[in-house]
Design a protein around this motif. Structure first.
Motif, PDB file in Angstrom:
ATOM      1  N   GLY A   1      34.873  36.624  27.492  1.00 51.68           N
ATOM      2  CA  GLY A   1      33.904  36.995  28.517  1.00 51.68           C
ATOM      3  C   GLY A   1      34.540  37.380  29.832  1.00 51.68           C
ATOM      4  O   GLY A   1      35.772  37.425  29.961  1.00 51.68           O
ATOM      5  N   SER A   2      33.667  37.650  30.810  1.00 49.87           N
ATOM      6  CA  SER A   2      34.120  38.101  32.117  1.00 49.87           C
ATOM      7  C   SER A   2      33.421  37.320  33.229  1.00 49.87           C
ATOM      8  O   SER A   2      32.299  36.833  33.050  1.00 49.87           O
ATOM      9  N   LEU A   3      34.114  37.236  34.343  1.00 52.38           N
ATOM     10  CA  LEU A   3      33.548  36.677  35.563  1.00 52.38           C
ATOM     11  C   LEU A   3      34.121  37.443  36.731  1.00 52.38           C
ATOM     12  O   LEU A   3      35.255  37.945  36.657  1.00 52.38           O
ATOM     13  N   ARG A   4      33.365  37.492  37.821  1.00 52.30           N
ATOM     14  CA  ARG A   4      33.892  38.045  39.054  1.00 52.30           C
ATOM     15  C   ARG A   4      33.797  36.988  40.141  1.00 52.30           C
ATOM     16  O   ARG A   4      32.704  36.511  40.471  1.00 52.30           O
TER      17      ARG A   4
ATOM     18  N   TRP B   1      50.278  31.144  40.877  1.00 50.76           N
ATOM     19  CA  TRP B   1      49.906  32.366  41.586  1.00 50.76           C
ATOM     20  C   TRP B   1      49.365  33.381  40.589  1.00 50.76           C
ATOM     21  O   TRP B   1      49.942  33.589  39.523  1.00 50.76           O
ATOM     22  N   ILE B   2      48.255  34.013  40.944  1.00 51.22           N
ATOM     23  CA  ILE B   2      47.629  35.003  40.078  1.00 51.22           C
ATOM     24  C   ILE B   2      47.939  36.418  40.551  1.00 51.22           C
ATOM     25  O   ILE B   2      48.272  37.294  39.753  1.00 51.22           O
ATOM     26  N   GLY B   3      47.790  36.637  41.850  1.00 44.07           N
ATOM     27  CA  GLY B   3      48.029  37.975  42.357  1.00 44.07           C
ATOM     28  C   GLY B   3      47.746  38.059  43.846  1.00 44.07           C
ATOM     29  O   GLY B   3      47.196  37.137  44.443  1.00 44.07           O
ATOM     30  N   THR B   4      48.135  39.189  44.401  1.00 43.92           N
ATOM     31  CA  THR B   4      47.995  39.434  45.832  1.00 43.92           C
ATOM     32  C   THR B   4      47.537  40.850  46.073  1.00 43.92           C
ATOM     33  O   THR B   4      48.057  41.777  45.431  1.00 43.92           O
TER      34      THR B   4
ATOM     35  N   VAL C   1      49.560  43.264  43.360  1.00 46.07           N
ATOM     36  CA  VAL C   1      50.541  42.794  42.389  1.00 46.07           C
ATOM     37  C   VAL C   1      49.941  41.619  41.635  1.00 46.07           C
ATOM     38  O   VAL C   1      49.148  40.854  42.204  1.00 46.07           O
ATOM     39  N   TYR C   2      50.333  41.493  40.370  1.00 43.81           N
ATOM     40  CA  TYR C   2      49.754  40.472  39.505  1.00 43.81           C
ATOM     41  C   TYR C   2      50.842  39.661  38.806  1.00 43.81           C
ATOM     42  O   TYR C   2      51.932  40.152  38.528  1.00 43.81           O
ATOM     43  N   ALA C   3      50.472  38.441  38.453  1.00 43.55           N
ATOM     44  CA  ALA C   3      51.320  37.637  37.600  1.00 43.55           C
ATOM     45  C   ALA C   3      51.236  38.187  36.185  1.00 43.55           C
ATOM     46  O   ALA C   3      50.208  38.727  35.767  1.00 43.55           O
ATOM     47  N   ASP C   4      52.306  38.027  35.426  1.00 44.73           N
ATOM     48  CA  ASP C   4      52.334  38.551  34.063  1.00 44.73           C
ATOM     49  C   ASP C   4      51.228  37.954  33.203  1.00 44.73           C
ATOM     50  O   ASP C   4      50.704  38.619  32.310  1.00 44.73           O
ATOM     51  N   ALA C   5      50.861  36.707  33.477  1.00 43.24           N
ATOM     52  CA  ALA C   5      49.876  36.016  32.645  1.00 43.24           C
ATOM     53  C   ALA C   5      48.490  36.662  32.707  1.00 43.24           C
ATOM     54  O   ALA C   5      47.678  36.473  31.795  1.00 43.24           O
ATOM     55  N   VAL C   6      48.224  37.408  33.777  1.00 42.11           N
ATOM     56  CA  VAL C   6      46.887  37.986  33.941  1.00 42.11           C
ATOM     57  C   VAL C   6      46.905  39.507  34.012  1.00 42.11           C
ATOM     58  O   VAL C   6      45.845  40.139  34.046  1.00 42.11           O
ATOM     59  N   LYS C   7      48.076  40.089  34.031  1.00 45.92           N
ATOM     60  CA  LYS C   7      48.186  41.538  34.165  1.00 45.92           C
ATOM     61  C   LYS C   7      47.445  42.233  33.034  1.00 45.92           C
ATOM     62  O   LYS C   7      47.582  41.869  31.870  1.00 45.92           O
ATOM     63  N   GLY C   8      46.637  43.213  33.400  1.00 46.06           N
ATOM     64  CA  GLY C   8      45.861  43.946  32.408  1.00 46.06           C
ATOM     65  C   GLY C   8      44.504  43.346  32.120  1.00 46.06           C
ATOM     66  O   GLY C   8      43.638  43.993  31.519  1.00 46.06           O
ATOM     67  N   ARG C   9      44.286  42.102  32.550  1.00 48.36           N
ATOM     68  CA  ARG C   9      42.992  41.449  32.322  1.00 48.36           C
ATOM     69  C   ARG C   9      42.255  41.186  33.633  1.00 48.36           C
ATOM     70  O   ARG C   9      41.032  41.221  33.666  1.00 48.36           O
TER      71      ARG C   9
ATOM     72  N   GLN D   1      38.190  40.102  39.604  1.00 50.91           N
ATOM     73  CA  GLN D   1      37.474  40.430  38.372  1.00 50.91           C
ATOM     74  C   GLN D   1      38.313  39.966  37.199  1.00 50.91           C
ATOM     75  O   GLN D   1      39.473  40.381  37.062  1.00 50.91           O
ATOM     76  N   MET D   2      37.728  39.105  36.376  1.00 51.93           N
ATOM     77  CA  MET D   2      38.466  38.534  35.260  1.00 51.93           C
ATOM     78  C   MET D   2      37.795  38.945  33.951  1.00 51.93           C
ATOM     79  O   MET D   2      36.619  38.627  33.732  1.00 51.93           O
ATOM     80  N   ASN D   3      38.531  39.641  33.118  1.00 55.65           N
ATOM     81  CA  ASN D   3      38.037  40.082  31.817  1.00 55.65           C
ATOM     82  C   ASN D   3      38.858  39.446  30.698  1.00 55.65           C
ATOM     83  O   ASN D   3      39.949  38.930  30.938  1.00 55.65           O
ATOM     84  N   SER D   4      38.330  39.509  29.507  1.00 54.45           N
ATOM     85  CA  SER D   4      39.028  38.980  28.329  1.00 54.45           C
ATOM     86  C   SER D   4      39.521  37.562  28.578  1.00 54.45           C
ATOM     87  O   SER D   4      40.680  37.231  28.300  1.00 54.45           O
ATOM     88  N   LEU D   5      38.644  36.744  29.075  1.00 54.32           N
ATOM     89  CA  LEU D   5      39.042  35.393  29.452  1.00 54.32           C
ATOM     90  C   LEU D   5      39.422  34.559  28.237  1.00 54.32           C
ATOM     91  O   LEU D   5      38.852  34.710  27.151  1.00 54.32           O
TER      92      LEU D   5
END
Length: 110
Positions: A16-19, A46-49, A57-65, A80-84
Motif C-alpha cells: 500500500g501507500s501513504l503520504r 535517515w530516509i532522505g533529504t 537524495v534518498y537512502a538506498d532502502a527507500v529509493k524508488g519507492r 510519499q511512500m509506495n510499495s510499503l
C-alpha cells in the motif's frame, strides 16, 4: 524557532501507500528538510533529504519507492511512500535545522 508537525501515518497493508506531511510553523523555504524513521529497539534511520533548491537524495532502502517533495507556499514537506513493506513500520519524523517533530506512526501489516 520552528515547530514541526507530522501527519498522515496509519495502518496500511503491504504494497500500500501513504503520504506523510511535515508542516512547519514558519517558512522553511531556505532550509533542507530531512526525513527519518525509528522503530522500537532500532537506531534512527535517515530516509532522505530535500534541499532548499529542490534536489532530493534518498537512502538506498527507500529509493524508488519513496518520494520527497515540498510546497514552500504551505511551509510543508511531504513523504510519499509506495510499495510499503512490513519493515517500513516505524515512527517517521521530519527534521529541519535543529528542530524535529514528534513524528507519525506508520504500521505496515496484513
Amino acid at each position: 524557532q520552528v515547530q514541526l508537525v507530522e501527519s498522515g501515518g496509519g495502518l496500511v497493508q503491504p504494497g500500500g501507500s501513504l503520504r506523510l506531511s511535515c508542516e512547519a510553523s514558519r517558512s522553511i523555504s531556505s532550509a533542507a528538510v530531512n526525513w527519518y524513521r525509528q522503530a522500537p529497539g532500532k537506531e534512527r534511520e535517515w530516509i532522505g533529504t530535500i534541499y532548499e533548491y529542490g534536489r532530493v537524495v534518498y537512502a538506498d532502502a527507500v529509493k524508488g519507492r519513496f518520494t520527497i517533495s515540498r510546497d514552500n507556499d504551505k511551509n510543508t514537506a511531504y513523504l510519499q511512500m509506495n510499495s510499503l513493506k512490513p519493515e517500513d513500520t516505524s515512527l517517521y519524523y521530519c527534521w529541519v535545522l535543529r528542530y524535529r517533530g514528534k513524528g507519525t506512526q506508520v504500521t505496515v501489516s496484513s
